[in-house]
Design an enzyme around this catalytic site. Structure first.
Site, short mmCIF file in Angstrom:
data_model
loop_
_atom_site.label_atom_id
_atom_site.label_comp_id
_atom_site.label_asym_id
_atom_site.label_seq_id
_atom_site.Cartn_x
_atom_site.Cartn_y
_atom_site.Cartn_z
CG HIS A 1 -1.71 -1.37 1.20
ND1 HIS A 1 -2.75 -1.70 0.38
CD2 HIS A 1 -1.46 -2.50 1.95
CE1 HIS A 1 -3.14 -2.95 0.61
NE2 HIS A 1 -2.37 -3.47 1.56
CD GLU B 1 -2.10 -3.95 4.83
OE1 GLU B 1 -3.31 -3.75 4.64
OE2 GLU B 1 -1.45 -4.81 4.23
CG HIS C 1 0.52 -6.80 1.99
ND1 HIS C 1 -0.47 -5.99 1.46
CD2 HIS C 1 1.47 -6.92 1.01
CE1 HIS C 1 -0.14 -5.64 0.23
NE2 HIS C 1 1.03 -6.19 -0.07
CD GLU D 1 -1.88 -10.69 4.23
OE1 GLU D 1 -1.76 -9.66 4.94
OE2 GLU D 1 -2.62 -10.73 3.22
ZN LIG Z 1 -2.28 -5.37 2.43
#
Ligand SMILES: [Zn+2]
Length: 250
Positions: free
Chosen positions: A71, A85, A138, A202
């Site tokens: 992002h 995030e 992420h 993640e």
């Molecule tokens: Zn993400």
């Protein structure tokens, strides 16, 4: 003279057809000889001119790790309260960059500040730079705030995807977060469109209170970067050993 008579005798015996046959045989012999000279004296030095650092010989090029902070800019990613995030993935990625630089492992980031970069541009950069390994960073998020833990996603269509994910997750699980193990994600854009082994991490659930507390701690972010680099090093080492083994079979 005897010699003259001999030549005269031979030339009388040689018909026009025989002469042509001889010329053809001689020509073929000359062409074959030239071919052998060409292969030995010209082609060999040409192949030696390709140094190990050149693009045509990527196997012996030093590895280039592409780090992809998820992002950025107008795309904040998942959020929880005031925390987004993009504000967690960037400091972890910059820490990874710092450690890779200290270890003199070539690397490139798809963003180094709070700017929006399209998924297409991220993979394009990685492919253009001919990255060896692509690591996207992420944080997870879910409607149920009790969901928590850390996981590594990979492209199941990549030959080294699963084994690389296992290596990375073996490092990430030491961070104290719940071990959600490895997950195949064939449709994730960055895993699908990168032309090199790639993983998407993640790191915790931003939607979970306990995970979020860890994620916003700079101490945790640094520890996380240390483990990511350990994973990168082992993946590079394993893949290099595997490729040298397979090439020695040829
Ligand atoms: Zn993400």
């Amino acid at each position: 003279m005897r010699m003259d008579k001999l030549i005269e005798k031979i030339s009388h015996k040689l018909s026009h057809k025989n002469l042509i046959t001889m010329i053809v045989i001689l020509s073929v012999f000359i062409i074959a000889l030239l071919g052998a000279i060409f292969r030995n004296d010209i082609m060999r030095p040409l192949s030696n001119l390709t140094s190990p650092g050149e693009d045509s010989n990527t196997a012996s090029r030093p590895p280039l790790v592409v780090i992809d902070p998820g992002h950025g800019g107008s795309e904040p990613g998942a959020g929880n309260g005031k925390i987004n995030e993009k504000e967690i993935t960037l400091p972890i990625s910059l820490e990874v960059e710092k450690i890779l630089n200290e270890k003199q492992i070539d690397n490139i980031l798809t963003r180094r500040d709070d700017t929006a970069v399209s998924l297409e541009d991220r993979t394009k950069l990685a492919n253009e730079k001919k990255g060896t390994l692509f690591i996207s960073i992420h944080n997870n998020s879910f409607t149920d705030p009790s969901a928590h833990g850390i996981l590594t996603t990979y492209n199941p269509n990549s030959p080294t995807g699963e084994s690389n994910a296992k290596i990375m997750q073996s490092k990430l699980k030491t961070l104290g977060m719940f071990n959600r193990k490895i997950v195949p994600r064939p449709n994730l854009y960055v895993l699908r469109r990168t032309e090199m082994p790639s993983l998407l991490l993640e790191i915790g659930f931003i939607s979970n209170k306990n995970d979020l507390q860890l994620l916003t701690s700079s101490d945790f972010q640094k520890k996380c970067a240390v483990q990511i680099v350990k994973g990168i090093e082992e993946i590079l080492e394993t893949n290099t050993t595997a490729s040298s083994k397979s090439s020695s079979k040829d």
